[in-house]
Scaffold this active site. Sequence first.
Site, mmCIF file in Angstrom:
data_model
loop_
_atom_site.group_PDB
_atom_site.id
_atom_site.type_symbol
_atom_site.label_atom_id
_atom_site.label_comp_id
_atom_site.label_asym_id
_atom_site.label_seq_id
_atom_site.Cartn_x
_atom_site.Cartn_y
_atom_site.Cartn_z
ATOM 1 N N HIS A 93 15.566 -28.486 -5.460
ATOM 2 C CA HIS A 93 16.448 -27.705 -4.586
ATOM 3 C C HIS A 93 17.347 -28.624 -3.765
ATOM 4 O O HIS A 93 18.555 -28.388 -3.634
ATOM 5 C CB HIS A 93 15.602 -26.826 -3.665
ATOM 6 N N GLU B 236 4.685 -28.573 -6.646
ATOM 7 C CA GLU B 236 5.463 -27.645 -5.831
ATOM 8 C C GLU B 236 6.524 -28.369 -5.010
ATOM 9 O O GLU B 236 7.630 -27.867 -4.833
ATOM 10 C CB GLU B 236 4.540 -26.831 -4.925
#
Length: 224
Positions: free
Chosen positions: A102, A95
Amino acid sequence: MYLILIGVIMLASWGVSYRLKSKFEKYSKLHLQNNMSGAEIAEQMLADHGIRNVRVISTPGRLTDHYNPSDKTVNLSEAVYNQRNAAAAAVAAHEVGHAVQHATAYSWLEMRSKLVPVVSVASNFVQWILLAGILLINTFPELLLIGIIIFAMTTLFAFVTLPVEYDASNRALAWLENKRMLNREEHAGAKDALKWAARTYVVAAIASLGTLLYYVMIYMGRRD
């Protein structure tokens, strides 16, 4: 032939889901020698990548782990957040891999993010449009074509998701190895768990493509 295809896909999906569950159960029993929890693994990986504006939080439920780019949070299920095993380490690092994507403007993630609003709206209506298109195939075939185009967006989303998920796992495993967060057995377990998790996305993409081709065949068949 379509029913056979769907049967094969459903069987493959069940098989992958079963293996994934068994793998995570197995590696949930492999306690980390460094005694770090999933939350601590995630926070350490964020720090090592110089990411200071992302929070690691606990979210209720099971298999609810995800990265939210809108509020920059790594959401870990309660088990992953608190537990100290190879499975938790794998999920937590994966994760954070999305958070790294990003932060570095990973192109496939950006493409996927742009598709999210479209797919979210499309998923609410596409099945009804397709059903109506099949019922009205002889009088209003254009409606089915519209449904096919909309459904194609969801299929595209499923395939764009593949490189995003595989890259996040690769980033996670590379960091875990380079920083020597896990020993050899723990790292092998984390790698195996993430491999089977990624395969669920492969099956989902193939299922979406098969369904899309089915509707295309219906549309093309009405011209025969």
